[in-house]
Every structure is written in structure tokens, then in C-alpha cells.
Scaffold this motif. Structure first.
Motif, PDB file in Angstrom:
ATOM      1  N   GLN A   6       0.837  -1.208   0.000  1.00  0.00           N
ATOM      2  CA  GLN A   6       0.000   0.000   0.000  1.00  0.00           C
ATOM      3  C   GLN A   6       0.873   1.260   0.000  1.00  0.00           C
TER       4      GLN A   6
ATOM      5  N   GLU B 229       3.978   1.549  -1.042  1.00  0.00           N
ATOM      6  CA  GLU B 229       4.643   1.665  -2.340  1.00  0.00           C
ATOM      7  C   GLU B 229       3.688   2.202  -3.397  1.00  0.00           C
ATOM      8  N   ALA B 230       2.431   1.770  -3.352  1.00  0.00           N
ATOM      9  CA  ALA B 230       1.438   2.256  -4.316  1.00  0.00           C
ATOM     10  C   ALA B 230       1.177   3.746  -4.117  1.00  0.00           C
ATOM     11  N   ILE B 231       1.097   4.161  -2.866  1.00  0.00           N
ATOM     12  CA  ILE B 231       0.891   5.587  -2.568  1.00  0.00           C
ATOM     13  C   ILE B 231       2.090   6.400  -3.028  1.00  0.00           C
ATOM     14  N   GLU B 232       3.289   5.908  -2.723  1.00  0.00           N
ATOM     15  CA  GLU B 232       4.504   6.619  -3.141  1.00  0.00           C
ATOM     16  C   GLU B 232       4.584   6.715  -4.661  1.00  0.00           C
ATOM     17  N   GLU B 233       4.202   5.659  -5.354  1.00  0.00           N
ATOM     18  CA  GLU B 233       4.209   5.676  -6.818  1.00  0.00           C
ATOM     19  C   GLU B 233       3.200   6.692  -7.338  1.00  0.00           C
ATOM     20  N   LYS B 234       2.033   6.740  -6.716  1.00  0.00           N
ATOM     21  CA  LYS B 234       0.992   7.687  -7.134  1.00  0.00           C
ATOM     22  C   LYS B 234       1.453   9.132  -6.909  1.00  0.00           C
ATOM     23  N   VAL B 235       2.072   9.391  -5.759  1.00  0.00           N
ATOM     24  CA  VAL B 235       2.582  10.728  -5.462  1.00  0.00           C
ATOM     25  C   VAL B 235       3.685  11.098  -6.446  1.00  0.00           C
TER      26      VAL B 235
ATOM     27  N   GLN C 224       4.159   9.878  -9.457  1.00  0.00           N
ATOM     28  CA  GLN C 224       3.573  10.053 -10.789  1.00  0.00           C
ATOM     29  C   GLN C 224       2.856  11.402 -10.875  1.00  0.00           C
ATOM     30  N   GLY C 225       2.182  11.792  -9.791  1.00  0.00           N
ATOM     31  CA  GLY C 225       1.519  13.103  -9.757  1.00  0.00           C
ATOM     32  C   GLY C 225       2.527  14.235  -9.888  1.00  0.00           C
TER      33      GLY C 225
ATOM     34  N   ASP D  65       3.879  14.207 -13.449  1.00  0.00           N
ATOM     35  CA  ASP D  65       2.885  14.755 -14.385  1.00  0.00           C
ATOM     36  C   ASP D  65       2.773  16.278 -14.270  1.00  0.00           C
TER      37      ASP D  65
END
Length: 127
Positions: free
Chosen positions: A103, A105-111, A113-114, A117
Motif C-alpha cells: 500500500q 509503495e502504491a501511494i509513493e508511486e501515485k505521489v 507520478q503526480g 505529471d
């Protein structure tokens, strides 16, 4: 005995037998470390069906069989299918920690990627 090991107690296994086993093992300078775990194994086995010997034959007198095993060997074998409650809890905690890590790692990846972007093409090229 009745409270902690009701199935063994129901089969006639008593605390006096444990005292006898402890005294005998102590006299022979044998380890007492596995007595409690052995009682747990035997209780579990009785609670989940019938006590069987190492060849898988049903034991007619579980209290006598356990007593003999403990007195002679100082332990009772772990029954097939037995899952130690502590091992189970540790395994569940390990899975929980792994899930939390995923979870995170997924949050860190999302942050990340944000953030990525939000950069201009020029800034991305510089990086």
C-alpha cells in the motif's frame, strides 16, 4: 488440567501423570522443554478427531499413549495439520506488514507520478 486440556482430561490424563513424567525425566537428566508443547499437540489432535500413532492407526487409550510417549521420549510428536497459534499469528502479522508495504509503495508511486505529471516537458528533459 481440566481447564487447559479438556480433551486430555476427558480421556483420563491427569496432572499427577505430568508430575510423574517430570520426576522421571528429571531423574534421567532429560529435557523438560517439550512437555507443554506436547500436551498442546495431543489436545489439538483430540479436539480435531482422534489420536493416531505414527503409522496413522487410531489410539485406543490416548491418556496412556501420551503418558508413555512423554515418559519414554520426553515429547509427543506434532500431529499432521497442526498449526501453532504463535506461528499462525506471526505469519498473519508478516502478511499484514507485506500488505502495508505494498500500500505504501502504491501511494509513493501515485505521489511520484503526480509530481512527474505536474512537470513541464522542459523540466522533464532536464531531469
Amino acid at each position: 488440567m481440566q481447564e487447559w486440556y479438556p480433551h486430555l482430561f476427558g480421556e483420563g490424563f491427569q496432572s499427577s501423570q505430568i508430575h510423574q513424567i517430570v520426576n522421571d525425566l528429571h531423574t534421567r537428566c532429560r529435557s523438560l522443554d517439550l512437555i507443554i508443547k506436547s500436551l498442546d499437540y495431543a489436545e489439538w489432535e483430540l479436539a480435531h478427531g482422534k489420536m493416531v500413532d505414527k503409522e496413522g492407526r487410531v489410539v485406543g487409550k490416548p491418556a496412556s499413549y501420551l503418558f508413555t510417549s512423554l515418559k519414554q521420549q520426553g515429547h509427543y510428536r506434532r500431529p499432521q495439520g497442526y498449526v501453532d497459534p504463535l506461528e499462525k499469528a506471526l505469519e498473519e502479522e508478516k502478511r499484514r506488514q507485506e500488505d502495508l508495504l505494498k500500500q505504501r509503495e502504491a501511494i509513493e508511486e501515485k505521489v511520484f507520478q503526480g509530481w512527474l505529471d505536474s512537470l513541464s516537458d522542459k523540466d522533464k528533459e532536464k531531469l
